[in-house]
Design a protein around this motif. Sequence first.
Motif, PDB file in Angstrom:
ATOM      1  N   UNK A  90       5.368 -31.853  11.828  1.00 30.36           N
ATOM      2  CA  UNK A  90       6.312 -31.152  10.953  1.00 30.36           C
ATOM      3  C   UNK A  90       7.582 -30.817  11.745  1.00 30.36           C
ATOM      4  N   UNK A  91       8.565 -31.690  11.645  1.00 33.82           N
ATOM      5  CA  UNK A  91       9.778 -31.543  12.455  1.00 33.82           C
ATOM      6  C   UNK A  91      10.964 -30.972  11.667  1.00 33.82           C
ATOM      7  N   UNK A  92      10.856 -30.950  10.340  1.00 35.77           N
ATOM      8  CA  UNK A  92      12.020 -30.547   9.538  1.00 35.77           C
ATOM      9  C   UNK A  92      12.578 -29.172   9.904  1.00 35.77           C
ATOM     10  N   UNK A  93      11.746 -28.205  10.329  1.00 32.38           N
ATOM     11  CA  UNK A  93      12.356 -26.915  10.682  1.00 32.38           C
ATOM     12  C   UNK A  93      13.385 -27.016  11.800  1.00 32.38           C
ATOM     13  N   UNK A  94      13.210 -27.972  12.711  1.00 32.14           N
ATOM     14  CA  UNK A  94      14.120 -28.045  13.865  1.00 32.14           C
ATOM     15  C   UNK A  94      15.076 -29.227  13.839  1.00 32.14           C
ATOM     16  N   UNK A  95      14.816 -30.231  12.995  1.00 26.96           N
ATOM     17  CA  UNK A  95      15.790 -31.335  12.905  1.00 26.96           C
ATOM     18  C   UNK A  95      16.294 -31.563  11.483  1.00 26.96           C
ATOM     19  N   UNK A  96      15.715 -30.883  10.496  1.00 26.67           N
ATOM     20  CA  UNK A  96      16.143 -31.082   9.120  1.00 26.67           C
ATOM     21  C   UNK A  96      15.453 -32.275   8.487  1.00 26.67           C
ATOM     22  N   UNK A  97      16.000 -32.688   7.357  1.00 27.23           N
ATOM     23  CA  UNK A  97      15.435 -33.809   6.605  1.00 27.23           C
ATOM     24  C   UNK A  97      16.146 -35.095   7.008  1.00 27.23           C
ATOM     25  N   UNK A  98      15.432 -35.953   7.717  1.00 26.33           N
ATOM     26  CA  UNK A  98      16.055 -37.209   8.153  1.00 26.33           C
ATOM     27  C   UNK A  98      15.818 -38.327   7.134  1.00 26.33           C
ATOM     28  N   UNK A  99      15.539 -37.958   5.907  1.00 26.53           N
ATOM     29  CA  UNK A  99      15.456 -38.901   4.785  1.00 26.53           C
ATOM     30  C   UNK A  99      14.512 -40.068   5.087  1.00 26.53           C
TER      31      UNK A  99
END
Lengths: 389, 353, 132
Positions: free
Chosen positions: B267-276
């Motif tokens: 789960x990386x979205x908290x630190x890099x956002x949504x990379x689509x």
Amino acid sequence: MPEVVIAGTGLIPAGEHWELSLRSQATRALLAAKKDAGGLEPQALYIGNFLASTVSHQSNLGALLTDWSNHRGIEGFTVEAAEASGGGAFRMGYLAVASGLVDVAAVVGVEKVTDVVGPGLENAIAEGMDYDFEAAQGLTLAGQAALVMRRYMHTYRVPRQVFAGFPVLAHENAVGNPHAMFRRPISLKAYEEAAMVCDPLGLFDMAPYADGAAAVILTRPELARATAGRALVRVSGSAVVIDTLALHDRPDPLAFDAARISVQRACRQAGITPQDVDFFELTDSFSIYAALSLEAAGFAPLGKGWELLQDGTLRRDGKLPIQTMGGFKARGNPLGASGVYQIVEAARQLRGEAGACQVAGAKRALVQNLAGPASTAVTHVLERWEPKG
Amino acid sequence: MMANRVMKPARAVGIVGYGAYVPRYRLPAKYISRLWEGSESGGPVKEKAVAGLDEDVVTMSIEAARNALARGQIHAEVLRAVWVGSESHPYAVKPSSTIVAEAIGAGPSIQAGDWQFACKAGTEALVAAIGLVGSGMADYAMAIGMDTAQGRPGDQLEYTAASGGAAYILGPAEHSLAVIQGSYSFVTDTPDFWRRAGQRYPEHGQRFTGEPAYFRHITEAARALMEEMGTTAADYRYAVFHQPNTKFPQRAGQLLGFQEEQLRPGLLSPVIGNTYAGAALIGLTAVLDVAQPGDRVLVVSFGSGAGSDAFDIAVTAALPEKRDLAPRTADYIARRTEIDYATYARFRGKLAE
Amino acid sequence: MEVPRHWRIRQQRYSLVGEVCPHCEAKIFPPRDVCPECGGEAKTRFDFSGRGEVFSFAVMHDAPAGYEKTTPYTVALVKLEEGPVVTAQLTDLGEQPVEIGMPVEMVTRKIREDEEERGVILYGYKFRPVLK
């Protein structure tokens, strides 16, 4: 081989000639030189120019300028060697007369930079470097000089202030030069506070690009004496040497090998050593290049070129005056015309006609025109001509 | 319903190499909320990764692809396909994939093409690569999911639309670091998010993007795959769901019976956002960076418009010696330079309209 | 933009594809028809590792057309570990100060783009501080 002399010189001030076209600039300088030579009619016109095809969208300057200066029917073409174009064209005129095939050759250096302003001009000037592998990386001529300067500072452990003396001296020397772009002295403080162009290269480390045109008439002494009615200047040494085009291809970017070898060859031809000259018109397009030129010519050990500034050696009354009429820095740098400006200025010194800029008793000059970091080096030895016997 | 819903290739296929890429710059959500909401309350992620001025999907794909080749320890000449899935290809017409292929030394005897399916363009390419290798038409194929996603200034999407992604080399299972045990895709015509041709920023259906779009497709795809594979959530050491924000994948995990610790490494979205198109795939690289032989991983992407691809992946004994042959996902995340909104606006070309 | 001239050297630009001289083993970048070391004919492909160190650098404030978008940017002379020196931009510097001798690695980035975003995008090598 016949002796070759400069029979006449002409120029327009270096600067921003918004109202003058490329062709007018060149024509004015050429006609002034011709008049100075007592109206000698040239059989050939060699043009030093770097940027006309890009900046003015004009090629075939041989036809244009021969036509516009009213010399239709003679030979004429451009010599292009980036900022060494002027020196290259002068070399061509020298070879033509020395060969005996041409009696009177005209050489004109002309540059028109103000037809384009801003980034477009930087692009055009960057074409003097390796376009695919230097310019395409976003490097400019000034950036290239900054790379050399940084390496020099690193290798010899000196701060950038050691170069300040070159622009300070240039501006001081230009005060009495009516055709200089800047005739105001600058202070060390101004150098230190000036904006960075390409860190570590500051505003005063770089000669300003300028419009300009300068011309000379070359011939044999016996033809000149009939008309000129004034002192003549002999071309006693002439050499062009090429190094790698790209700075990154040099084993040592601080070596300026082409500058060194061209001085050796020109001096050998003149039968002198560099120490025998009364002054040295070098290429101070960037202050770092002035230091490296002094080292390459053998006037200073490697890494010590700037030290000559400290004891007055390079001043007009010193042992080896440089930039005697302001150099590229204060006279202005009309790129492909600069090499001819240098020749005109040196000739006027040797004729004793340099006015407030006169180097007392000057008899012999070393003149060196570089393209970029001495990718092309054109070196001439000029002497005040004295009749034999 | 078809008898065989789950897709299994004729020849067993696995992941031979993988590589992540996250650009250096981070825009904290508080800078966005300060500008548009007048408070530093932040947003649905802590911060997002932003591509530099000289980066785009092509350059980022090249780096991820080089990382995948390094881990795969194969030369690019053996690839028979280079496919790039993205919603931010730098050209409208002209493949990103040919530039990537040329830069990594692949081709010219290859398939190359760009895939477009919003955030599942990367996994769509992955399924195709599995098919190409699984059919025996190729021994190795590369699938990339990469984006430099953009949201309209002031839009909720601006908090999350980020830059990053991953590249995978699919090859024979016996040479792989993880075996693809099966995959399943679930697709319907659901217009929850779109960008019309020639438009710079996307439009979206606000809350319509949730239940009927994201949650329905993710859960349908995951459940069908697990049913066919005879597994439950407990059989997977890790799970990665498309991560448009922090909450959606957590909620999807809950609906499917997964625990928080199964989701955490991917789960990386908290630190890099949504990379689509990169989001599910870079979640998987982060998992592979820490997984052990025998671990099973469930990956479910989601692309608006809409659909999900689900994969059941088993880590082999080859993984531990491969993962340090290229920078880990965490190495890229740790390489962090914070930028403010003005710099972000410059980097993403929002200054001159 | 002149497409063919950039297309022709795309492999050199994208990934530092050079040559090794079959006569004297010199590693050559960019590829030349003649080996600069021994003068022999050179055309054997050699892929450079992309690793090197900063030999010199300058910070560009006045950019030529096509490069203004990224000012100020740093151009360096990078000495590749195989020997040749190349001119290239440094990227991804963050707040990291550049120093002569700093180890760097090659990445492929956009090197030029026209202002109207109509022409082809020029991709090529740049260097960044070693990531890992």
